[in-house]
Design an enzyme around this catalytic site. Sequence first.
Site, PDB file in Angstrom:
ATOM      1  CG  HIS A 177     -39.504  23.572  34.443  1.00  0.00           C
ATOM      2  ND1 HIS A 177     -38.224  23.274  34.025  1.00  0.00           N
ATOM      3  CD2 HIS A 177     -39.641  24.220  35.473  1.00  0.00           C
ATOM      4  CE1 HIS A 177     -37.512  23.739  34.756  1.00  0.00           C
ATOM      5  NE2 HIS A 177     -38.612  24.666  36.220  1.00  0.00           N
ATOM      6  CD  GLU A 200     -35.991  20.551  27.239  1.00  0.00           C
ATOM      7  OE1 GLU A 200     -37.530  20.395  27.587  1.00  0.00           O
ATOM      8  OE2 GLU A 200     -35.226  20.521  27.717  1.00  0.00           O
ATOM      9  CG  HIS A 204     -31.282  21.967  27.320  1.00  0.00           C
ATOM     10  ND1 HIS A 204     -31.835  22.846  28.815  1.00  0.00           N
ATOM     11  CD2 HIS A 204     -30.681  22.285  27.375  1.00  0.00           C
ATOM     12  CE1 HIS A 204     -31.836  23.804  27.901  1.00  0.00           C
ATOM     13  NE2 HIS A 204     -31.345  23.664  27.159  1.00  0.00           N
TER      14      HIS A 204
END
EC number: 2.6.99.2
Length: 236
Positions: free
Chosen positions: A190, A69, A42
């Site tokens: 997640h 991400e 990310h």
Amino acid sequence: MRLAVNIDHIATLRNARGEQEPDPVAAALLAERCGAAGIVCHLREDRRHIKDLDLARLREAVTTKLDLEMAMTGELQEIALKTKPELITLVPEKREELTTEGGFDVARHFAVLKEFLKPLNDNGIEVSLFIEPEKKAVDLAREAGADLVELHTGLYAQKELENNTDLELQRIREAATYAKSIGLRVVAGHGLNYRNIGPFREIPEIEEVSIGHAIIARAVFTGLDEAVREMLRLIQ
């Protein structure tokens, strides 16, 4: 079911001392050797863990699949078009959050989203949207041009701590089944860990899970290679 390993927190550990180690690229290569089907990173707007140089090096090194991400910003779109990861996953982002707190609000950003995704689609980069497991969000993701959706499992993980996962797991299962039925591929992530991953083996529509923090935390005690292999044993 495949495993994609998020290596953000290798960078978090490195950045805690401002040193060069541990190296996120070395972690990615080790995860691949141990059976990971993809590497996730990310690149946040504040660059709190993964840096631009990390992304460039990961693009050169990763041979499975690189999943970038990112937030929906012009700067990050340019970086994605230049770097050409196999996949980008659009996530909501708040500077004050410790980690991504919820799914991308597709309805709110729909008009802008369609225009944002078009150059990525045109350049052969697959696009995933990190969304809540809801039918409306799935429909809008498909209409916007997403190739797949990543179902947000954070609430499921929270309910696992309360020993009350049945309703949330059913919501994920129904969203995955529906997304698959309208031609979207489905992944999930997640808050997934070694305790709560088991039921996802029973949802065949979910082809991959994205896991980072739990694996890196386990790796502190067992080594990254064993942490990855242990997760693979649980999902396969």
